[in-house]
Design an enzyme around this catalytic site. Sequence first.
Site, PDB file in Angstrom:
ATOM      1  N   SER A   1       4.644  14.902  14.168  1.00  0.00           N
ATOM      2  CA  SER A   1       3.673  13.452  14.952  1.00  0.00           C
ATOM      3  C   SER A   1       4.703  11.866  14.729  1.00  0.00           C
ATOM      4  O   SER A   1       5.453  11.901  15.602  1.00  0.00           O
ATOM      5  CB  SER A   1       3.195  13.336  13.677  1.00  0.00           C
ATOM      6  OG  SER A   1       1.896  12.274  13.334  1.00  0.00           O
TER       7      SER A   1
ATOM      8  N   ASP B   1      -5.409  15.656  20.750  1.00  0.00           N
ATOM      9  CA  ASP B   1      -5.207  14.945  19.653  1.00  0.00           C
ATOM     10  C   ASP B   1      -5.891  12.896  19.210  1.00  0.00           C
ATOM     11  O   ASP B   1      -5.540  12.842  19.878  1.00  0.00           O
ATOM     12  CB  ASP B   1      -3.962  15.159  19.534  1.00  0.00           C
ATOM     13  CG  ASP B   1      -3.230  14.741  18.124  1.00  0.00           C
ATOM     14  OD1 ASP B   1      -3.525  14.321  17.485  1.00  0.00           O
ATOM     15  OD2 ASP B   1      -1.776  15.238  17.977  1.00  0.00           O
TER      16      ASP B   1
ATOM     17  N   HIS C   1      -3.753  18.422  14.888  1.00  0.00           N
ATOM     18  CA  HIS C   1      -2.468  16.867  14.801  1.00  0.00           C
ATOM     19  C   HIS C   1      -1.519  18.032  14.412  1.00  0.00           C
ATOM     20  O   HIS C   1      -1.802  18.247  13.227  1.00  0.00           O
ATOM     21  CB  HIS C   1      -2.799  15.473  14.395  1.00  0.00           C
ATOM     22  CG  HIS C   1      -1.782  15.223  13.966  1.00  0.00           C
ATOM     23  ND1 HIS C   1      -0.852  14.672  15.388  1.00  0.00           N
ATOM     24  CD2 HIS C   1      -0.381  14.873  13.389  1.00  0.00           C
ATOM     25  CE1 HIS C   1       0.015  13.506  14.836  1.00  0.00           C
ATOM     26  NE2 HIS C   1       0.368  14.042  13.655  1.00  0.00           N
TER      27      HIS C   1
END
Length: 531
Positions: free
Chosen positions: A239, A464, A493
Amino acid sequence: MRDKRATRRTAAFGSAGVLVTATLIAGAVAAPTASADTRHGQDREARGAAIAAAKAEKTGIDWQDCPADWGLEKPIQCGYVTVPLDYAKPYGKQIKLAVDRIGNTGTKEERLGALVYNPGGPGGSGLRFPRRVTTKAPVWANTAKAYDFVGFDPRGVGKSAPISCADPQEFVKAPKMDPVPDSEADKLAQRKLAREYAEGCYERSGEMLPHMTTPNTARDLDVIRAALGEKKLNFLGVSYGTYLGAVYGTLFPGHVRRMVVDSVVNPSREKIWYEANLDQDVAFEGRWKDWQDWVAANDAVFHLGDTRAEVQAKWLELRAAAKKSPIGGVVGPAELLGFFTGAPYYDSSWIPVATVFSKYFAGDTQALVDAAAPDLTDTAGNIASENGNAVYTAVECTDAKWPTSWKKWDRDNTRLHRDYPFLTWSNAWMNLPCATWPVKQQTPVDVKTGKGLPGVLIVQAERDAATPYGGAVELHKRFKGSRLITEKDAGSHGVTSLVNPCINERVDAYLLSGKLDAADVTCGPHATPKP
């Protein structure tokens, strides 16, 4: 973006006006090219980083058993690494960063060094990473044989000179305003909350704010590398951790040994951070629909309708009920969104969210209150939640120039909300403090391939929501020699911790031997949750 969803607000969207469990992104207008002034500042900071790293290499880390209240069992060890608050003044004020590690599980001969992890946010703590070994996470067993697993709290986070923007108990109080405005008066009230939040950041953490940037965290990462006694860095970023990795790879290309980036933030200067958040709103809507399709396909279990339209109608009915009268007195539309955002974020939330949703319509409202309302008795959790949001805001607002015109924010979000209503306004209010940010906003790093950068492994799910697929494509273009693994028809994710042999085996091969495929790879999806 954030990986942890234990705290009520997981990661990144919501604002002074909304608490959401989201994760990460936010954006800026196109940045000018670096001026001579900026370059001079970067040169001073590069020198400061080299001075701090040399000092850390000499000092090392004084590893001890972790403090009992950190929740990290033996044989995980903890310590601190000292870094300058301002790299342009390497001998000025210093701050301490918390780090932890667990040794490789294999032999001395099998050991390849340390693997350093960042879970995202900005604002996520990496200290739980070594627990992948103590809890015997099967996906990581091969890598753990070869590497010490090292986690850290980035500057401003948790145990590393934590910052704050609001009183934690006030921050989590519910119900908040409905993020979707009904009137200009609602927008004005949210704008006031966002401005007050920005002012609160300055009042409570003003000394830290100008230095809460991704480039500074990348410099910190290099000091940690040196303190660990590693000539080159092995890094796993998820991320927002992918953007940290991208910036590190740009600033320190010759210091990278192996780098895996998973669920990629678009590193383009034009996207960091304002535009990236708008892209996120579109992607969340798509993944929300994927989840609704799954709920409808499992109508025999959840009884919420056997078409997406029927499930959406139930969602709107629930939302309207919570708006009219907050459920249990505390769960209004903002709190609902904070809980339901988990489903488009992570497939691991599909069953828990659908179960609570189903129970509500079967007459059990308490399950929803337990899941979505803040727990005012959990003071430690609330401190962590407020801190995570403060860091998220500080880094994104300081990293880049943001639009200051309310007209622009209003126009962009009103337009997006028409077609992508699930997250748009909530995300806008979460990021709006950046429009009145009290410290100088920087120019994002121009992410690119520098001398010595090895092949980087990029892993990304096609659908995502938090970090849309285009981000992985963009980083792949910018990092020459990188390889992209696409998980097709999937959208969770954080891909590398899921069971998908097509991906797991390639991540292992790369970390263990540096091997990359000759070309990019497309893998099928991991297994869909079965209720």
